[in-house]
Design a protein around this motif. Sequence first.
Motif, mmCIF file in Angstrom:
data_model
loop_
_atom_site.group_PDB
_atom_site.id
_atom_site.type_symbol
_atom_site.label_atom_id
_atom_site.label_comp_id
_atom_site.label_asym_id
_atom_site.label_seq_id
_atom_site.Cartn_x
_atom_site.Cartn_y
_atom_site.Cartn_z
ATOM 1 N N ALA A 33 0.844 -1.201 0.000
ATOM 2 C CA ALA A 33 0.000 0.000 0.000
ATOM 3 C C ALA A 33 0.871 1.240 0.000
ATOM 4 C CB ALA A 33 -0.915 0.004 1.218
ATOM 5 N N GLY A 34 0.455 2.244 -0.776
ATOM 6 C CA GLY A 34 1.187 3.496 -0.844
ATOM 7 C C GLY A 34 0.252 4.645 -1.170
ATOM 8 N N PRO A 35 0.789 5.835 -1.349
ATOM 9 C CA PRO A 35 -0.052 7.009 -1.637
ATOM 10 C C PRO A 35 -0.908 6.838 -2.891
ATOM 11 C CG PRO A 35 2.202 7.661 -1.158
ATOM 12 C CD PRO A 35 2.223 6.175 -1.273
ATOM 13 N N ALA A 36 -0.428 6.059 -3.867
ATOM 14 C CA ALA A 36 -1.178 5.890 -5.117
ATOM 15 C C ALA A 36 -2.131 4.700 -5.070
ATOM 16 C CB ALA A 36 -0.191 5.712 -6.269
ATOM 17 N N GLY A 37 -2.245 4.043 -3.915
ATOM 18 C CA GLY A 37 -3.115 2.876 -3.798
ATOM 19 C C GLY A 37 -2.303 1.607 -3.600
ATOM 20 N N GLU A 38 -2.895 0.477 -4.007
ATOM 21 C CA GLU A 38 -2.215 -0.812 -3.806
ATOM 22 C C GLU A 38 -1.484 -1.226 -5.070
ATOM 23 O OE1 GLU A 38 -4.199 -4.352 -1.823
ATOM 24 O OE2 GLU A 38 -3.859 -5.185 -3.822
ATOM 25 N N ARG A 39 -0.318 -1.795 -4.904
ATOM 26 C CA ARG A 39 0.386 -2.407 -6.030
ATOM 27 C C ARG A 39 0.839 -3.797 -5.625
ATOM 28 N NH1 ARG A 39 6.273 -2.054 -6.226
ATOM 29 N NH2 ARG A 39 7.092 -0.973 -4.389
ATOM 30 N N ARG A 40 1.023 -4.638 -6.624
ATOM 31 C CA ARG A 40 1.468 -6.010 -6.415
ATOM 32 C C ARG A 40 2.784 -6.222 -7.140
ATOM 33 N NH1 ARG A 40 -2.848 -10.073 -5.629
ATOM 34 N NH2 ARG A 40 -4.620 -8.966 -4.708
ATOM 35 N N ILE A 41 3.662 -6.985 -6.490
ATOM 36 C CA ILE A 41 4.944 -7.266 -7.111
ATOM 37 C C ILE A 41 5.360 -8.682 -6.727
ATOM 38 C CG2 ILE A 41 6.209 -6.222 -5.187
ATOM 39 C CD1 ILE A 41 8.307 -5.294 -7.255
ATOM 40 N N SER A 42 5.949 -9.396 -7.666
ATOM 41 C CA SER A 42 6.374 -10.762 -7.383
ATOM 42 C C SER A 42 7.560 -10.766 -6.431
ATOM 43 C CB SER A 42 6.746 -11.469 -8.682
ATOM 44 O OG SER A 42 7.944 -10.933 -9.198
ATOM 45 N N ALA A 43 7.701 -11.862 -5.696
ATOM 46 C CA ALA A 43 8.846 -11.983 -4.794
ATOM 47 C C ALA A 43 10.154 -11.888 -5.569
ATOM 48 C CB ALA A 43 8.771 -13.313 -4.041
ATOM 49 N N GLN A 44 10.154 -12.381 -6.786
ATOM 50 C CA GLN A 44 11.374 -12.370 -7.601
ATOM 51 C C GLN A 44 11.842 -10.938 -7.870
ATOM 52 O OE1 GLN A 44 11.141 -15.239 -10.609
ATOM 53 N NE2 GLN A 44 13.329 -15.294 -10.925
ATOM 54 N N ASP A 45 10.898 -10.008 -7.970
ATOM 55 C CA ASP A 45 11.257 -8.608 -8.230
ATOM 56 C C ASP A 45 11.334 -7.769 -6.953
ATOM 57 O OD1 ASP A 45 11.342 -9.026 -10.985
ATOM 58 O OD2 ASP A 45 9.188 -8.710 -11.174
ATOM 59 N N SER A 86 12.086 -3.529 -2.987
ATOM 60 C CA SER A 86 11.470 -2.522 -3.855
ATOM 61 C C SER A 86 10.500 -1.624 -3.100
ATOM 62 C CB SER A 86 10.741 -3.203 -5.017
ATOM 63 O OG SER A 86 9.618 -3.912 -4.538
ATOM 64 N N LEU A 87 10.363 -1.806 -1.782
ATOM 65 C CA LEU A 87 9.490 -0.932 -0.988
ATOM 66 C C LEU A 87 10.012 0.503 -1.007
ATOM 67 C CD1 LEU A 87 8.608 -2.838 2.328
ATOM 68 C CD2 LEU A 87 6.989 -1.913 0.675
ATOM 69 N N GLU A 88 9.139 1.447 -1.308
ATOM 70 C CA GLU A 88 9.500 2.859 -1.245
ATOM 71 C C GLU A 88 9.314 3.365 0.196
ATOM 72 O OE1 GLU A 88 10.833 4.500 -3.609
ATOM 73 O OE2 GLU A 88 10.577 3.018 -5.220
ATOM 74 N N PRO A 89 9.981 4.467 0.554
ATOM 75 C CA PRO A 89 9.879 4.962 1.941
ATOM 76 C C PRO A 89 8.452 5.292 2.376
ATOM 77 C CG PRO A 89 11.708 6.018 0.802
ATOM 78 C CD PRO A 89 10.960 5.227 -0.232
ATOM 79 N N ASP A 90 7.569 5.606 1.418
ATOM 80 C CA ASP A 90 6.198 5.965 1.780
ATOM 81 C C ASP A 90 5.224 4.806 1.585
ATOM 82 O OD1 ASP A 90 6.298 5.890 -0.952
ATOM 83 O OD2 ASP A 90 5.428 7.881 -1.286
ATOM 84 N N GLU A 91 5.733 3.577 1.512
ATOM 85 C CA GLU A 91 4.880 2.407 1.290
ATOM 86 C C GLU A 91 4.934 1.451 2.482
ATOM 87 O OE1 GLU A 91 4.793 1.735 -3.505
ATOM 88 O OE2 GLU A 91 6.493 0.883 -2.410
ATOM 89 N N ILE A 92 3.890 0.628 2.591
ATOM 90 C CA ILE A 92 3.795 -0.378 3.658
ATOM 91 C C ILE A 92 3.456 -1.730 3.031
ATOM 92 C CG2 ILE A 92 2.533 -1.113 5.722
ATOM 93 C CD1 ILE A 92 1.972 1.824 6.321
ATOM 94 N N LEU A 93 4.220 -2.759 3.390
ATOM 95 C CA LEU A 93 3.888 -4.121 2.967
ATOM 96 C C LEU A 93 2.674 -4.575 3.773
ATOM 97 C CD1 LEU A 93 4.575 -6.742 1.407
ATOM 98 C CD2 LEU A 93 6.049 -7.374 3.331
ATOM 99 N N VAL A 94 1.592 -4.884 3.084
ATOM 100 C CA VAL A 94 0.333 -5.235 3.752
ATOM 101 C C VAL A 94 0.211 -6.746 3.954
ATOM 102 C CG1 VAL A 94 -2.189 -5.214 3.527
ATOM 103 C CG2 VAL A 94 -0.837 -3.199 2.880
ATOM 104 N N ALA A 95 0.526 -7.520 2.921
ATOM 105 C CA ALA A 95 0.324 -8.970 2.984
ATOM 106 C C ALA A 95 1.080 -9.629 1.841
ATOM 107 C CB ALA A 95 -1.162 -9.306 2.884
#
Length: 284
Positions: A139-151, A160-169
Amino acid sequence: MKSAAFDYAKPKALSEALALLAEAGEDARLIAGGQTLLATLNLRLSEPSVLIDITHLDELKGISVIGEQLRIGALVTHTEIEDSKLIAQHAPLLKAAVPHIAHRAIRNLGTWGGSLAYGDPAAEWPACSLALNATMLIAGPAGERRISAQDFFIDLYTTSLEPDEILVATEFPVASSNQVFYFHELARRHGDYAVAGLALVANKVGNVLSDCTFTFFSVGATPVMATRAQALIDGKPLNEDLIASAVAAARAEIDAIADITNSAETKRHLIGVLLERGLKHLIA
């Protein structure tokens, strides 16, 4: 030593936590289990201006199955994973890996999401998430994004987490009826960081493995897959010669990195030891 002074906030909703992160910028740190962060604070290796306690965020809690996906919230502790019937049924690799994580007191407090976000290449969960083809929900300011573990895992302690993002699940495909696995790590003492480890997942029919993932950890800057070895094994009857070829391929393709007590050559040797043990275990 004592930590440097910092402000403290305990938001009650994900949106509130994201707003606090946006306001504080890169000087903020999230805290949940605190098993790594508290030590770095007290050693003044980390000196945030504000500590954002996310333990009240319901969006980050719980283990559930949604359709063909198993979902693990970022705040789920290692012990909750160990005790979960859903994990045992749908992701048994994780249940096998949990006892290797440090000691009981740490497993009771440390969290799934904290381990992933820290990106320690010697940790168990990053390797397991890669082996199980996981998807990170962020989750981040622009909403939710999904990314594979490989990336997701980019470099040493870097994701790849940005400073303004939170890993939700994290989400995984649920295990199929013919999925087999092997998890093992080699360490000086139980609870120590691994010198080298392997999370192996495949589908098995008779003595033939397919859809193999051989993910090694504590041998490089991130968990790493032995893709050439996987391709050698995939779809062929397992025998001693094939296993020997896969072991040689894995040792050749992974650029092992030394740590403070073990050389790259030692780790390269252990990569082969682990893979040989794992494959022989699966056909025993």
